[in-house]
Design an enzyme around this catalytic site. Sequence first.
Site, PDB file in Angstrom:
ATOM      1  N   SER A 218       0.840  -1.211   0.000  1.00 19.25           N
ATOM      2  CA  SER A 218       0.000   0.000   0.000  1.00 19.25           C
ATOM      3  C   SER A 218       0.863   1.245   0.000  1.00 19.25           C
ATOM      4  O   SER A 218       0.582   2.227   0.682  1.00 19.25           O
ATOM      5  CB  SER A 218      -0.933   0.024   1.218  1.00 19.25           C
ATOM      6  OG  SER A 218      -1.722  -1.135   1.251  1.00 19.25           O
TER       7      SER A 218
ATOM      8  N   GLU B 171      -4.543  -2.260   1.697  1.00 19.50           N
ATOM      9  CA  GLU B 171      -4.468  -3.558   2.382  1.00 19.50           C
ATOM     10  C   GLU B 171      -5.211  -3.536   3.707  1.00 19.50           C
ATOM     11  O   GLU B 171      -5.793  -4.527   4.138  1.00 19.50           O
ATOM     12  CB  GLU B 171      -3.011  -3.901   2.695  1.00 19.50           C
ATOM     13  CG  GLU B 171      -2.156  -4.167   1.502  1.00 19.50           C
ATOM     14  CD  GLU B 171      -0.709  -4.261   1.942  1.00 19.50           C
ATOM     15  OE1 GLU B 171      -0.263  -5.381   2.187  1.00 19.50           O
ATOM     16  OE2 GLU B 171      -0.048  -3.212   2.068  1.00 19.50           O
TER      17      GLU B 171
END
Lengths: 778, 153, 293
Positions: free
Chosen positions: A525, A736
């Site tokens: 991420s 995530e």
Amino acid sequence: MKKLKYVGKNAVRIDGLAKITGAAEYTDDIEFGPKLLFVGVLESPYAHALIKNIDTSEAEKVPGVRAVISGKDFPEKFGLYLKDNSIFPIDRVRYVGEQVAAVIATTQEIADNAVKLIKVDYEPLPVLQSPLDAIKPDAVLIHPDLGSYEVVPWLYPQPGTNIAHVRKIRKGNVDKAFKEADFVLEDWYHVPHVVHAPLETHISVSLFTLDGRLTMWNSTQSPHTQRNIIAHSLKIPHKDVRVIASFVGGGFGGKAGINMEVIGAVAAMKVPGHPVKVRWTRKQEFENTSQRQELYAHIKMGVKKDGTITALEHKLYWDVGASAEYGSNVVNATGFSATGPYRIPNVSIDSYAIYTNRPPCGAYRGFGYSEFHFGLESHIDRMAKMLKMDPVEFRKKNAISRKDKVAYGVEMNPTGIQECIDKVAEAIEWGKEDKSPDPNKIRAKGFASAWKAPAMPPNESSAAFIKFSEDGSINILVSGMELGQGFMTAMAKIAAEELSLPLEKIRVELPDTDRNPYEWQTVASHVTWSCGNAVRRAAIDARNQILETVSRAYHIDKSNLYLEDGQVKSYTDSEFKLPFENFVINGIEMPDGTYRGGPIMGKGMFMPEFSSAKVNPETGQGGHPNVHYTTGAGAVEIEIDKETGRIKVLKAAEAFDAGKAINPDLVKDQIVGGFVQGLGTALWEEVKFDKNGRILNPNFTDYKIPTALDVPPVMIPIIVEVPQPDGPFGARGIAEHTMIPVMPAVANAVENALGVRIKSVPLTPEKILNALKEKEEK
Amino acid sequence: MKREINFTLNGDPVSIEVRPNEKLLDVLRDHLGVKSPKHGCGRGECGACSVLLNGKSIRSCITLAVEVDGQEIVTLEGLEKNGLTDLQKSFLKHNAFQCGFCAPGFTISATELLNNNPHPDENEIREAISGNLCRCTGYKNIVGAILDVAKKK
Amino acid sequence: MKEFDYYKPLTLKEATALYDRYGASSKLLLGGTDLVVLMSDGVVNPDVVIDLKGIEELKRLELKDGFLHIGARTTFSELIESSVVKEKFPIIWEASRFIASVGIRNKATLVGNICSAVPSADSAPALLVRDAVVVAASEEGNREIPISEFFVGPRKTVLKKGEIVTEIKVPEIKNKFGGSYIKLGRYSGEDLAQVGVATLAVEGNKYSVAFCAVAPVPVRATEVEEFLKGKEITDELLNEAKPIALKAISPISDVRASKEYRMRMSGVVFARSMKTSVLRLEGNGPEYGDRLV
């Protein structure tokens, strides 16, 4: 701060039209012509065995077969962090489904049929399927040569054992703190293996030509990392390896790093001039790509009567499968962070990466945080119950804040966790009871907090080019990957903001390692933050070039010029308007007929120069392994059918601190999508193995991922924005994180509904009924 | 043994020699250049390979090509022959898909639903698309986009 | 998938002749939603495939002479779309709705489902409680087999070499009745049954019960039917009836559920289905097709 025009506003995603029309090209959609060859792979039937002999002679005789390859042709090892993985195993197989040899043929059918003619003599070895068995001193060694493998300096393999890495954190004095605590609770939690299940399976097409060039078309999150691993392992100069990434049909971490693509690369080297396709079947996708680690976690926590958490001992036993080349970093990352988003003065963490004879494990959306949060956030609820304190209050009281130190001693970044908790509590109507009209059914709510940092080498980096064209439109060249998360739209908006250029004038290109600049990988991420910074710098660079050119040509001081809606304007002369298309390629004509300027090309890069993996291996202190944490919270309302044990989630809410949502709609879509992926792991998903290590459910018949009928009718995504100082416009990643609260939130709701605590996922009806039965018998 | 089959593909007549053990999905993708139906599971369980057979959605990965001799096949390419459909416009507006791999299959299923039942409610939409798997979106925007079309028609 | 010869006969006579000639080395193809998967996996490797979809006389769905005739080519979608099936054979309609998903139901046939003879065949309990009859044709002529005698083991039926099922006949019920099919799967999306139960309540307190996925073959639970006969259904009575109903089944543990869970759920779903059937008989039950688990 300047008012933002593009960043923070909603928009249709820029890859939307390609995807709804079918124009989006995925790797398998590319035509490679009549010279294309296909690869069939011989898979190990054993979870653990010595290879005594491989006889490929019969397979080689089959008409249409061009070559048969195995470990004797390509004995190299490879890996991202720990080079323990084999292109083809030489002396032993370590899991069912491992590639032992491959046939290259003119059709897939010929290749698959020829594979059946390869004869392999195996000598079976004892099979290890649990990390708790594999860590025992007398366990058979899965990697007897562990000590000889190449490894990054911040991982610590333990030769002579099945431990690929151990990350330790020691902070304060836990023994003393447990003695002084008013309440102490300890218990075990279990999270099984699950799979990514992207709709597109892994696929790779490789072409090796006699000029020494290897070109690969891969479905990947990591084009440059794949190039690096291939070049390094096969000893080809980096400049001669080219990885071209098409659109990816779902990644979720499963297409991070490198995997079956190595088979394609070496196969192509055997048949120069022929493109070679390796496409995994759904079964191979289950058996021979990375899975999510299994975790056995032991948690011991101490609290004071006033609700202050004083001590945490967290032991994490991770089953990383037969290879830890990537999974060792999951174990490492979670070792640093297994306190969760809490201020805890005394901490002891041991996170073990343990080899077993199960498929290799690696990155999976959440990178280990979902797994340890299941135990931790279950435990937090139980501690709150011991204290007779509301679990939301308990979380708020102990939530980490800006000035606190995280477990490895570094100050916490700015965080909106309190606001996330409050907003989720409000959205789920925490504290308000809701009764089912059906007497067979019982309703309850459950809550969980979450945090996660990008797990990266300290020197990960991103780079970007921005190219102008004659009409003033731009192509952004980056090697971050559009996985569906909205990366392209985010990059376009960042450039749009700095160049004041409408989105219709911007394209973001898919990666090609020959043409697009470096990106470490699209994982963790971190691309909105890292690649976003690179794109922002490239846009600022282009802007400076534009201003410089206009300033030189018109003799206006740069400080008096600004960009607006694809034009250069002047603060001092409201009549002055110069559209980009007038000069960004061909320059500005001077009175004497000469020109100033030339093609505008912005470049930018980003590397976090404050990050360091150099820590004391015994305490984890002394470095700065994580760049920052994103925090959040989630809650569910569930309904349990007491007769069948089935759980239905009626409502869900999640909030995450995105710092600054570049495109709020797409951030919300990440929250909803991640919640549902988390729901799959909470209620249904589990890879099941037989006693010989063979997967029992390698298909969607028996591995159930959520359908449109199984998701909550109400899902409330909430964005909180406490800016990240070094993020582009304050942004940090959230994609995530959205999975992380789900498993514990559902388990906490189950306890609130039934008064029973279930300590393993998935929360199947059978477990619910068994727990109820146990409670009745007590 | 190869045999010739004749069928209508997206409104055009097609004549092609196939072996009986070739699947419709492979013939469409590898021999006819129609790439919108995707390989997802090979067992008819994910819906990514959906096409319309005489107006009804089927799984081309578990259909033999010889079975469609004399029939009519429509894929996403055929639906958009005269420009974007209302459904596609709604998918676009709602950011209905993320990775996009499942999008052609969902478009086939939703088109069939709206052809049979122009005003489905949310539950009917969920039932109709429940055989199409999407791993990215959580289905919220897909359902929302179809519902939008159902309300407008 | 192994190579094979493909035939698409246009008459039943042609089909029975082909099937008689090729016997065990051939397979009959209807929707193919089961067969093509088995062939792709290499589980079934016929030399000859006989596609029955060219035979006009197998394309039949009509109520005639007191029977619903479901021709071999009739898909589950066609059953769902039929108003006759919905009104007069609502358990079959309900079971059809819970089979797989639209994209499968558009191709899969009821006759194919029955001939595959998997223990979890969703259409079987509905046919069992409605006393359906399987009609098979061969070179020797036609034969009628009660559905309760049709299944002999997992993927095994009483069909003899060369016999092709041409249709299923389901008798109409003249009296008032209510019925239900409840499928318990792991979730609401497409799944195979962990337990499937069909029940039928006919006015005058006559009941029928059948299970799938909890025995080697789909089974009728006749002992509990006898026990319930003539009685009003109450919660107490159902509690007494449960163990009797469960005598008919012998579930196993597999990747989908444990034996214990299947056993326990068979009781729960049996009771729920029976109550629903009675409510529907009385005219105030949930609508057919509603999800009851």
